[in-house]
Motif scaffolding. Sequence first.
Motif, PDB file in Angstrom:
ATOM      1  N   PHE A  41       0.836  -1.202   0.000  1.00 18.15           N
ATOM      2  CA  PHE A  41       0.000   0.000   0.000  1.00 18.15           C
ATOM      3  C   PHE A  41       0.873   1.255   0.000  1.00 18.15           C
ATOM      4  N   ALA A  42       1.918   1.232   0.808  1.00 14.65           N
ATOM      5  CA  ALA A  42       2.812   2.398   0.914  1.00 14.65           C
ATOM      6  C   ALA A  42       3.450   2.730  -0.437  1.00 14.65           C
ATOM      7  N   GLU A  43       3.815   1.666  -1.186  1.00 13.62           N
ATOM      8  CA  GLU A  43       4.444   1.904  -2.493  1.00 13.62           C
ATOM      9  C   GLU A  43       3.433   2.468  -3.481  1.00 13.62           C
ATOM     10  N   ARG A  44       2.207   1.949  -3.413  1.00 14.15           N
ATOM     11  CA  ARG A  44       1.184   2.348  -4.378  1.00 14.15           C
ATOM     12  C   ARG A  44       0.588   3.722  -4.038  1.00 14.15           C
ATOM     13  N   PHE A  45       0.356   3.955  -2.746  1.00 12.80           N
ATOM     14  CA  PHE A  45      -0.306   5.207  -2.330  1.00 12.80           C
ATOM     15  C   PHE A  45       0.527   5.910  -1.243  1.00 12.80           C
ATOM     16  N   PRO A  46       1.707   6.394  -1.602  1.00 10.51           N
ATOM     17  CA  PRO A  46       2.545   7.002  -0.550  1.00 10.51           C
ATOM     18  C   PRO A  46       1.862   8.160   0.167  1.00 10.51           C
ATOM     19  N   GLU A  47       0.992   8.887  -0.546  1.00  6.31           N
ATOM     20  CA  GLU A  47       0.337  10.047   0.073  1.00  6.31           C
ATOM     21  C   GLU A  47      -0.748   9.627   1.062  1.00  6.31           C
ATOM     22  N   ARG A  48      -1.133   8.353   1.018  1.00 11.16           N
ATOM     23  CA  ARG A  48      -2.152   7.878   1.955  1.00 11.16           C
ATOM     24  C   ARG A  48      -1.563   6.890   2.968  1.00 11.16           C
ATOM     25  N   PHE A  49      -0.262   6.874   3.052  1.00 10.59           N
ATOM     26  CA  PHE A  49       0.438   5.992   3.991  1.00 10.59           C
ATOM     27  C   PHE A  49       1.088   6.874   5.045  1.00 10.59           C
ATOM     28  N   ILE A  50       0.747   6.675   6.302  1.00 10.12           N
ATOM     29  CA  ILE A  50       1.197   7.584   7.360  1.00 10.12           C
ATOM     30  C   ILE A  50       2.121   6.862   8.333  1.00 10.12           C
ATOM     31  N   ARG A  51       3.347   7.335   8.362  1.00 12.32           N
ATOM     32  CA  ARG A  51       4.318   6.792   9.322  1.00 12.32           C
ATOM     33  C   ARG A  51       4.050   7.415  10.688  1.00 12.32           C
ATOM     34  N   ILE A  52       3.889   6.582  11.689  1.00  7.23           N
ATOM     35  CA  ILE A  52       3.633   7.082  13.031  1.00  7.23           C
ATOM     36  C   ILE A  52       4.853   6.889  13.920  1.00  7.23           C
ATOM     37  N   GLY A  53       5.728   5.973  13.538  1.00  9.40           N
ATOM     38  CA  GLY A  53       6.818   5.639  14.452  1.00  9.40           C
ATOM     39  C   GLY A  53       6.317   4.635  15.481  1.00  9.40           C
ATOM     40  N   ILE A  54       7.211   4.255  16.383  1.00  6.39           N
ATOM     41  CA  ILE A  54       6.855   3.182  17.329  1.00  6.39           C
ATOM     42  C   ILE A  54       6.041   3.770  18.472  1.00  6.39           C
ATOM     43  N   SER A  55       4.786   4.044  18.212  1.00 10.85           N
ATOM     44  CA  SER A  55       3.910   4.626  19.239  1.00 10.85           C
ATOM     45  C   SER A  55       2.461   4.269  18.901  1.00 10.85           C
ATOM     46  N   GLU A  56       2.086   3.061  19.305  1.00  9.73           N
ATOM     47  CA  GLU A  56       0.769   2.530  18.932  1.00  9.73           C
ATOM     48  C   GLU A  56      -0.382   3.342  19.519  1.00  9.73           C
ATOM     49  N   GLN A  57      -0.190   3.835  20.743  1.00 12.35           N
ATOM     50  CA  GLN A  57      -1.295   4.569  21.378  1.00 12.35           C
ATOM     51  C   GLN A  57      -1.566   5.876  20.630  1.00 12.35           C
ATOM     52  N   ASP A  58      -0.491   6.537  20.255  1.00 16.17           N
ATOM     53  CA  ASP A  58      -0.624   7.742  19.435  1.00 16.17           C
ATOM     54  C   ASP A  58      -1.287   7.381  18.101  1.00 16.17           C
ATOM     55  N   MET A  59      -0.873   6.252  17.517  1.00 15.41           N
ATOM     56  CA  MET A  59      -1.444   5.843  16.227  1.00 15.41           C
ATOM     57  C   MET A  59      -2.962   5.713  16.300  1.00 15.41           C
ATOM     58  N   ILE A  60      -3.456   5.134  17.388  1.00 16.28           N
ATOM     59  CA  ILE A  60      -4.910   4.962  17.508  1.00 16.28           C
ATOM     60  C   ILE A  60      -5.597   6.331  17.574  1.00 16.28           C
ATOM     61  N   GLY A  61      -5.016   7.266  18.311  1.00 18.26           N
ATOM     62  CA  GLY A  61      -5.589   8.611  18.386  1.00 18.26           C
ATOM     63  C   GLY A  61      -5.578   9.310  17.038  1.00 18.26           C
ATOM     64  N   VAL A  62      -4.461   9.187  16.324  1.00 20.22           N
ATOM     65  CA  VAL A  62      -4.361   9.806  14.998  1.00 20.22           C
ATOM     66  C   VAL A  62      -5.425   9.193  14.074  1.00 20.22           C
ATOM     67  N   ALA A  63      -5.590   7.882  14.175  1.00 19.70           N
ATOM     68  CA  ALA A  63      -6.622   7.214  13.363  1.00 19.70           C
ATOM     69  C   ALA A  63      -8.007   7.767  13.711  1.00 19.70           C
ATOM     70  N   ALA A  64      -8.242   8.006  14.990  1.00 19.28           N
ATOM     71  CA  ALA A  64      -9.536   8.561  15.415  1.00 19.28           C
ATOM     72  C   ALA A  64      -9.754   9.930  14.772  1.00 19.28           C
ATOM     73  N   GLY A  65      -8.723  10.767  14.785  1.00 21.01           N
ATOM     74  CA  GLY A  65      -8.837  12.099  14.188  1.00 21.01           C
ATOM     75  C   GLY A  65      -9.075  12.033  12.686  1.00 21.01           C
ATOM     76  N   LEU A  66      -8.397  11.114  12.024  1.00 21.08           N
ATOM     77  CA  LEU A  66      -8.587  10.941  10.576  1.00 21.08           C
ATOM     78  C   LEU A  66     -10.019  10.490  10.290  1.00 21.08           C
ATOM     79  N   ALA A  67     -10.508   9.552  11.095  1.00 20.11           N
ATOM     80  CA  ALA A  67     -11.869   9.051  10.888  1.00 20.11           C
ATOM     81  C   ALA A  67     -12.896  10.151  11.166  1.00 20.11           C
ATOM     82  N   ALA A  68     -12.624  10.970  12.178  1.00 21.73           N
ATOM     83  CA  ALA A  68     -13.543  12.073  12.492  1.00 21.73           C
ATOM     84  C   ALA A  68     -13.591  13.078  11.344  1.00 21.73           C
ATOM     85  N   SER A  69     -12.553  13.083  10.508  1.00 22.00           N
ATOM     86  CA  SER A  69     -12.523  13.982   9.348  1.00 22.00           C
ATOM     87  C   SER A  69     -12.879  13.252   8.056  1.00 22.00           C
TER      88      SER A  69
END
Lengths: 313, 360
Positions: A41-69
């Motif tokens: 997916f990252a290779e095909r859609f780099p603009e829709r691939f989001i690197r979060i780094g090693i922080s799963e809890q932050d990732m879930i929050g970021v996902a929540a914000g993306l979904a809210a938008s």
Amino acid sequence: MAQNASQLEHFGRALVDLGLINEELVVLDPDVAASTKVTYFAERFPERFIRIGISEQDMIGVAAGLAASGKTPVACGFAMFVACRSWEQISSSVARPELNVKIVGSHSGLSPNADGDSHQTYGDVAVMRVIPDMKVVVPADAPEAVEALGAIVDTPGPAYLRLARGATPVAYTEGCEFTLGRANVMRDGSDASVIANGVMVPIALEAAGSLAREGISVKVVDMHTVKPLDTDAIVKAAAETGAIVTAEEHSVIGGLGSAVAETLVEKRPTPMERVGIMDRFGESSRSYSALMAKMGLTSDAIEEAVRETMRRK
Amino acid sequence: MLRTINKNQVLILTNIPRVPASITSVLRGISRRHKIPLSTLKRNAQILKEFNLIAYGDPPNFSGVELTELGRFISNLTVGEEPTVHGNMVQTRSGFRPLGTVIKDLRKTVLRMIAEAGSGHLGASLSAVDILAILYMIKMKHDPKNPSWKDRDRFVLSKGHAAPALYAVLSEAGYISPDRLMTLREIGSQLQGHPDMEIPGVDASTGSLGQGLSIGVGMALASKMDGSGSRTYVLLGDGELNEGQIWEAALTAAHHGLDNLTAIVDRNGYQLTGRTEEIKAMDPLADKWRSFGWEAMEADGNDPASILDALNACDLTTGKPSVIIAMTTKGKGISFMEGNKYSRKTPDAQELKRALKELT
């Protein structure tokens, strides 16, 4: 048994197909892309691939914000860390407002065999299942994982998809039938039923095959969706066979075994045995099958559980 | 550029509501309040339009008047330069009213709500009132008639325990009917102890400390992906900064260069059981954010002009997110509540009476 295939490999390629159809689909990665196969997916859609780094809890929050938008985020990491470590974030930031976040837990159960018990996941189904309205799906193999992914992306609201590391036995063919919340009957039988999910489905079929040679007729049900649970299928299996065995690559506490037991106790008390991880931690093993055997997740264990329930009829 | 703008033009620029309204009705309102002939205002509006500071259609192809990007920038600068932002007229549920009066009323509402509910975080709500008022009454692009407007600015109350202040502001802005405010924390009411997205105008469900900045990062990322000009604001508590997830999110925001994201730390100096510096020291706070890759600035978080200045400065930051360390007083506005005494204490009838009297 049929050949093996990797759930993650198929999942990774299926994500690309879904990305072509759904422009709002975005993928979040806590730095395990090469392992979870979201690299396609990252290779095909780099603009829709989001690197979060090693922080799963932050990732879930970021996902929540993306979904809210208005996005459809797929947050994919190791089951132990994305589901168990981030449980409270999933409950509070995602599930409470029913946001359209898809959480994928890879390397589930004992499948990270060599990594040892820090990485092996025994409780993710239990903790996801307790969250109100969370959908919890444990596909049996690679083809079913692809269909399950499509189904949860098509269904609004939060969902958890549990996948195994590495190649696992295949029970289905590509494009198999999959309906969220409706169990698949893999084999009919009259003496006992094995209700299984994940990698235990092919093993349950193997057990049913050897019991058939003893003259015991076993029904095998693939309960790929643990929530919402197909209680009708459970009651039907209990009515038809009078003996139930559950099989899961997860603790017998809180997962499929518990869910089936809850249903039977309330709707149709039936002799039952649970095959799964017996309230203990795993350990490192260079061989996945050796670890599965040591932890009691084998065809033999299912066969013995079937005989035991039949004795108690 | 500013020199070429006269007083009447400033009035028009600073009084254009963030919700759709016709140019004539806006000018009539200004004319009435400031006793300026309508024809004078019309001429000045025409000039602003030619300068590309405001945009509106001519009859019969009527469309509402709005600030252009440049116009909003200048309007914000101009408001900040007014001697008293308190005197600035802001649009509320009950028409245009001076900001200072609105803020006093918000504090009264917060007091009444918490007294009625019998529990709630009074001190932490009162310290945040001015920040919330500036955001919803002046700064943010939003529309109470269309709460799910895709290109609106977003607000995340990461310190969700200040929910009473948020509800009061949302009500004043027109999202929540005032008669529902007194149902705070009552069974069956949408107005739970901490915010839920079920409430129109609430952009994120919060309450569990430490999670709001990550949500704001997701919103800011979505805005960038969509090429929307929408900005995201996240209000953090200073005690909340103890949570590790805040710093994970700070790194994520900086890594992605989210210059459309502004965090505001309500630096009231207290957390539940005492002073922040005694429980888990956070200073030097601005330096911490800077070292995480953020543009950091300080402001007086209980002074509307100072808050607005800082927010406007954030608009100018490019390539990185910005944070305002807003120095506030817990329990701000009521002499005997300032400090940590009313962190969780609920005022009784006598105290409520005294507090309301101080705000008149």
